[in-house]
Design a protein around this motif. Structure first.
Motif, PDB file in Angstrom:
ATOM      1  N   CYS A 292      10.528   7.985  -1.659  1.00 36.07           N
ATOM      2  CA  CYS A 292      10.204   7.863  -0.237  1.00 36.07           C
ATOM      3  C   CYS A 292      11.337   8.440   0.600  1.00 36.07           C
ATOM      4  CB  CYS A 292       9.968   6.407   0.126  1.00 36.07           C
ATOM      5  SG  CYS A 292       9.621   6.145   1.891  1.00 36.07           S
ATOM      6  N   GLY A 293      10.989   9.318   1.543  1.00 41.63           N
ATOM      7  CA  GLY A 293      11.994   9.952   2.383  1.00 41.63           C
ATOM      8  C   GLY A 293      12.594   9.011   3.408  1.00 41.63           C
ATOM      9  N   ARG A 294      11.959   7.860   3.677  1.00 42.24           N
ATOM     10  CA  ARG A 294      12.500   6.934   4.667  1.00 42.24           C
ATOM     11  C   ARG A 294      13.341   5.840   4.005  1.00 42.24           C
ATOM     12  NH1 ARG A 294       8.567   3.826   8.750  1.00 42.24           N
ATOM     13  NH2 ARG A 294       8.275   5.935   9.548  1.00 42.24           N
ATOM     14  N   CYS A 295      12.761   5.121   3.047  1.00 39.91           N
ATOM     15  CA  CYS A 295      13.485   3.996   2.442  1.00 39.91           C
ATOM     16  C   CYS A 295      14.257   4.399   1.185  1.00 39.91           C
ATOM     17  CB  CYS A 295      12.540   2.845   2.121  1.00 39.91           C
ATOM     18  SG  CYS A 295      11.375   3.173   0.767  1.00 39.91           S
TER      19      CYS A 295
ATOM     20  N   TRP B   8       8.010  12.833   2.014  1.00 44.73           N
ATOM     21  CA  TRP B   8       7.097  11.926   1.318  1.00 44.73           C
ATOM     22  C   TRP B   8       7.399  10.485   1.703  1.00 44.73           C
ATOM     23  CZ3 TRP B   8       3.492  14.781  -0.776  1.00 44.73           C
ATOM     24  CH2 TRP B   8       3.813  16.066  -1.210  1.00 44.73           C
ATOM     25  N   LEU B   9       6.335   9.708   1.951  1.00 47.02           N
ATOM     26  CA  LEU B   9       6.490   8.312   2.352  1.00 47.02           C
ATOM     27  C   LEU B   9       5.694   7.398   1.436  1.00 47.02           C
ATOM     28  CD1 LEU B   9       6.097   8.673   6.234  1.00 47.02           C
ATOM     29  CD2 LEU B   9       8.228   8.536   4.928  1.00 47.02           C
ATOM     30  N   CYS B  10       6.289   6.243   1.127  1.00 47.69           N
ATOM     31  CA  CYS B  10       5.588   5.250   0.311  1.00 47.69           C
ATOM     32  C   CYS B  10       4.561   4.514   1.172  1.00 47.69           C
ATOM     33  CB  CYS B  10       6.588   4.265  -0.304  1.00 47.69           C
ATOM     34  SG  CYS B  10       7.421   3.211   0.913  1.00 47.69           S
ATOM     35  N   ALA B  11       3.753   3.670   0.536  1.00 48.55           N
ATOM     36  CA  ALA B  11       2.696   2.947   1.252  1.00 48.55           C
ATOM     37  C   ALA B  11       3.269   2.048   2.340  1.00 48.55           C
ATOM     38  CB  ALA B  11       1.879   2.127   0.259  1.00 48.55           C
ATOM     39  N   SER B  12       4.461   1.476   2.123  1.00 49.86           N
ATOM     40  CA  SER B  12       5.065   0.575   3.111  1.00 49.86           C
ATOM     41  C   SER B  12       5.595   1.316   4.327  1.00 49.86           C
ATOM     42  CB  SER B  12       6.212  -0.218   2.462  1.00 49.86           C
ATOM     43  OG  SER B  12       5.750  -0.995   1.388  1.00 49.86           O
TER      44      SER B  12
END
Length: 240
Positions: A154-157, A173-177
């Motif tokens: 995930c690019g954010r977390c 790319w981002l995860c579901a959260s």
């Protein structure tokens, strides 16, 4: 100084009644613009070789700091002629030519991109579905240019995950959260194409004959290509 290179013909432009300016993509030197003097003449040694996406072994003269060089020899290595007997394959060939024309600079060694374009054209000649080959090329082109990363984190977390969406301004790319609203939501099938099918050489796309390429993934890839180039492709928009 006499130089040599393996190079694909991208485009050619009229210069005089007998000569062209030819735009090449070379493994060793990146982009090249060379004058092919007398290439329009019936008995020219260049005649028939300076066609779009032909792979040539060229010799040329070019002064440092000059925008144009002079083509001295052009020996055909691989012909692209068979691609232009089919409308969809010819569209892809012209699109790949345009992408390279607009993105490759002079003076850069382009070994990885050269191998990618050569393998993609070979897959097209061997009967792989044009849309699959085009999207394969775009994905790996964007990866080589640093636009896309592998969809593993995930690019954010920063957590390892199976991404649920792509949003460039949020780190990719981002995860579901973290996916929130907006961006490109990708189904598991699209992610499997990126992580499994596109991990294979483009020749493996031949097995995809009859399968529909996911629209959501095609849109995401083209959106990123559009933003990288700064405008739409003039040659085509495959399936868009």
């Amino acid at each position: 100084m006499l130089n040599s290179a393996d190079a694909f013909v991208l485009r050619k432009y009229d210069l005089t009644e007998s000569s062209f300016i030819v735009h090449f993509f070379s493994r060793e030197h990146g982009a090249l613009k060379l004058v092919a003097r007398g290439a329009k003449r019936q008995k020219s040694a260049f005649r028939g070789n300076l066609e779009t996406m032909n792979l040539l072994r060229i010799e040329f003269l070019k002064k440092e700091g000059s925008d144009l060089g002079t083509l001295r020899q052009a020996e055909l290595v691989e012909s692209a002629f068979s691609l232009f007997s089919d409308a969809e394959r010819s569209k892809v060939a012209f699109a790949l030519s345009e992408i390279l024309s607009r993105s490759v600079f002079e003076g850069q060694n382009e070994e990885d991109l050269f191998r990618l374009i050569r393998a993609s054209l070979s897959a097209l000649k061997d009967g792989a579905p044009p849309k699959w080959v085009f999207n394969y090329f775009v994905y790996w082109f964007l990866k080589l240019e640093g636009v896309l990363s592998s969809p593993k984190r995930c690019g954010r977390c920063g957590k390892a995950c199976e991404p649920a969406a792509f949003r460039k301004e949020e780190g990719g790319w981002l995860c579901a959260s973290c996916r929130g609203e907006g961006g490109f939501m990708l189904a598991p099938g699209s992610l499997r194409i990126l992580s499994r099918d596109f991990a294979n050489p483009p020749s493996a796309m031949k097995e995809k004959g009859g399968e529909t390429f996911p629209k959501e993934l095609e849109t995401m890839l083209y959106f990123n290509l559009y933003n990288f180039l700064g405008s739409d492709l003039t040659t085509l928009r495959i399936g868009m």
